[in-house]
Design a protein around this motif. Structure first.
Motif, PDB file in Angstrom:
ATOM      1  N   SER A 156      52.694  -7.195 -44.334  1.00  0.00           N
ATOM      2  CA  SER A 156      51.575  -6.253 -44.316  1.00  0.00           C
ATOM      3  C   SER A 156      50.216  -6.907 -44.093  1.00  0.00           C
ATOM      4  N   HIS A 157      50.053  -8.156 -44.520  1.00  0.00           N
ATOM      5  CA  HIS A 157      48.750  -8.823 -44.454  1.00  0.00           C
ATOM      6  C   HIS A 157      48.752 -10.121 -43.652  1.00  0.00           C
ATOM      7  N   GLU A 158      49.824 -10.886 -43.792  1.00  0.00           N
ATOM      8  CA  GLU A 158      49.781 -12.263 -43.302  1.00  0.00           C
ATOM      9  C   GLU A 158      49.541 -12.401 -41.800  1.00  0.00           C
ATOM     10  N   PRO A 159      50.102 -11.536 -40.952  1.00  0.00           N
ATOM     11  CA  PRO A 159      49.801 -11.700 -39.519  1.00  0.00           C
ATOM     12  C   PRO A 159      48.307 -11.616 -39.215  1.00  0.00           C
ATOM     13  N   GLN A 160      47.594 -10.724 -39.904  1.00  0.00           N
ATOM     14  CA  GLN A 160      46.145 -10.620 -39.701  1.00  0.00           C
ATOM     15  C   GLN A 160      45.428 -11.853 -40.239  1.00  0.00           C
ATOM     16  N   TRP A 161      45.901 -12.382 -41.361  1.00  0.00           N
ATOM     17  CA  TRP A 161      45.296 -13.594 -41.911  1.00  0.00           C
ATOM     18  C   TRP A 161      45.499 -14.772 -40.965  1.00  0.00           C
ATOM     19  N   VAL A 162      46.686 -14.875 -40.405  1.00  0.00           N
ATOM     20  CA  VAL A 162      46.963 -15.949 -39.442  1.00  0.00           C
ATOM     21  C   VAL A 162      45.977 -15.876 -38.276  1.00  0.00           C
ATOM     22  N   ALA A 163      45.780 -14.667 -37.744  1.00  0.00           N
ATOM     23  CA  ALA A 163      44.892 -14.493 -36.589  1.00  0.00           C
ATOM     24  C   ALA A 163      43.446 -14.823 -36.926  1.00  0.00           C
ATOM     25  N   ARG A 164      43.028 -14.503 -38.139  1.00  0.00           N
ATOM     26  CA  ARG A 164      41.646 -14.765 -38.541  1.00  0.00           C
ATOM     27  C   ARG A 164      41.372 -16.255 -38.752  1.00  0.00           C
ATOM     28  N   LEU A 165      42.387 -17.004 -39.126  1.00  0.00           N
ATOM     29  CA  LEU A 165      42.176 -18.390 -39.553  1.00  0.00           C
ATOM     30  C   LEU A 165      42.617 -19.440 -38.532  1.00  0.00           C
ATOM     31  N   ASN A 166      43.243 -19.005 -37.454  1.00  0.00           N
ATOM     32  CA  ASN A 166      43.803 -19.963 -36.511  1.00  0.00           C
ATOM     33  C   ASN A 166      43.396 -19.644 -35.072  1.00  0.00           C
ATOM     34  N   THR A 167      43.620 -20.594 -34.200  1.00  0.00           N
ATOM     35  CA  THR A 167      43.328 -20.387 -32.788  1.00  0.00           C
ATOM     36  C   THR A 167      44.342 -19.401 -32.203  1.00  0.00           C
ATOM     37  N   ALA A 168      44.011 -18.883 -31.034  1.00  0.00           N
ATOM     38  CA  ALA A 168      44.919 -17.956 -30.359  1.00  0.00           C
ATOM     39  C   ALA A 168      46.264 -18.621 -30.073  1.00  0.00           C
ATOM     40  N   GLN A 169      46.227 -19.902 -29.746  1.00  0.00           N
ATOM     41  CA  GLN A 169      47.463 -20.626 -29.440  1.00  0.00           C
ATOM     42  C   GLN A 169      48.378 -20.703 -30.660  1.00  0.00           C
ATOM     43  N   VAL A 170      47.825 -21.065 -31.811  1.00  0.00           N
ATOM     44  CA  VAL A 170      48.622 -21.174 -33.031  1.00  0.00           C
ATOM     45  C   VAL A 170      49.068 -19.784 -33.501  1.00  0.00           C
ATOM     46  N   THR A 171      48.202 -18.799 -33.366  1.00  0.00           N
ATOM     47  CA  THR A 171      48.561 -17.434 -33.741  1.00  0.00           C
ATOM     48  C   THR A 171      49.749 -16.940 -32.925  1.00  0.00           C
ATOM     49  N   GLN A 172      49.759 -17.243 -31.626  1.00  0.00           N
ATOM     50  CA  GLN A 172      50.871 -16.851 -30.776  1.00  0.00           C
ATOM     51  C   GLN A 172      52.158 -17.562 -31.176  1.00  0.00           C
ATOM     52  N   GLN A 173      52.055 -18.835 -31.515  1.00  0.00           N
ATOM     53  CA  GLN A 173      53.235 -19.579 -31.962  1.00  0.00           C
ATOM     54  C   GLN A 173      53.806 -18.965 -33.235  1.00  0.00           C
TER      55      GLN A 173
END
Length: 203
Positions: free
Chosen positions: A161-178
Motif C-alpha cells: 500500500s505504501h512502499e512503492p510510493q516510498w521507493v519512488a520518492r527516495l530513489n532514482t528512476a532507474q532504481v525505482t524501475q528495478q
C-alpha cells in the motif's frame, strides 16, 4: 502544520522529520566510518506496524553476494534481510518521542488516533530521508543509480500500500524501475504457487 492529536505529546510533522533526519545522518555517518562507504549498497530506516520505534539499517555488498535463499535483489529490496542494524543510542531521542506519543493515544478521544499516528511517523521518516537525498548525502545521480534508500516496516501491509510510493520518492528512476520489476517477479511467483495449489486440490 500536520500533527497528531496526542495532547501534550503532540509533535508537528516538520519537527519530527528534522529530529529523524539528524539522527539518521549521525547513524549513517558512523556506519560509513565502520564499514567503508564503498561497501554499502543501501540505507534504510526500519520500523513496525505500531510505529513507536525505528532504527537505521544498512546492507552491504557482501551480504548481497553471500545470501543463500534468493538473489542479490531479494536482499537489496527486502530491508528485513539487511545485515547491519544500528543498535546504538543515536535514535534514542527519536524513539523516546515516538513512544511518548504512542502512549498518549486515547481511543475515547479519537478512535482513529493510531492510524493518524502511524501515518505521521511514516511520512516523517520518508521526508527525513528525502532531506538527506536533497542535500546530497547519498551522492549524485550516478552514485544513487547504484544505491537503494528506503523507509520500511518489518511486517506490514504497507509493503503493497505504501512502499512503492516510498521507493519512488527516495530513489532514482532507474532504481525505482528495478524495484518494480523485482516486485513483478514476486507476483509471478505467487501466481505460480497458487496455480500449483489449485492443481493439487483438483487431483
Amino acid at each position: 502544520m500536520k500533527e497528531t492529536n496526542m495532547g501534550s505529546s503532540a509533535m508537528s510533522l516538520e519537527t519530527l522529520r528534522d529530529l529523524i533526519a539528524q539522527a539518521a545522518k549521525c547513524a549513517f555517518v558512523a556506519v560509513r566510518e565502520e564499514l567503508g562507504e564503498a561497501n554499502i549498497a543501501g540505507y534504510a530506516i526500519l520500523s513496525h506496524d505500531c510505529a513507536y520505534s525505528c532504527t537505521p539499517v544498512v546492507v552491504t555488498h557482501k551480504a548481497m553476494t553471500t545470501y543463500q535463499h534468493g538473489s542479490a535483489q531479494d536482499v537489496l529490496f527486502s530491508v528485513v534481510e539487511w545485515d547491519h542494524y544500528d543498535n546504538s543510542e543515536r535514535f534514542a531521542q527519536v524513539n523516546d518521542v515516538l513512544l511518548a506519543m504512542y502512549e498518549a493515544g486515547d481511543d475515547e478521544i479519537d478512535d482513529q488516533w493510531h492510524e493518524k499516528f502511524r501515518e505521521l511517523v511514516f511520512e516523517a521518516n520518508v521526508q527525513a530521508l528525502e532531506h538527506l537525498v536533497g542535500e546530497g548525502f547519498f551522492g549524485d545521480q550516478q552514485a544513487r543509480n547504484t544505491l537503494f534508500v528506503l523507509f520500511s516496516l518489518s511486517d506490514s501491509e504497507t509493503f503493497d500500500s505504501h512502499e512503492p510510493q516510498w521507493v519512488a520518492r527516495l530513489n532514482t528512476a532507474q532504481v525505482t524501475q528495478q524495484n518494480a520489476q523485482w516486485r513483478e517477479t514476486l507476483d509471478t511467483g505467487m501466481d505460480d504457487i497458487e496455480a500449483l495449489i489449485k492443481q493439487l486440490n483438483l487431483q
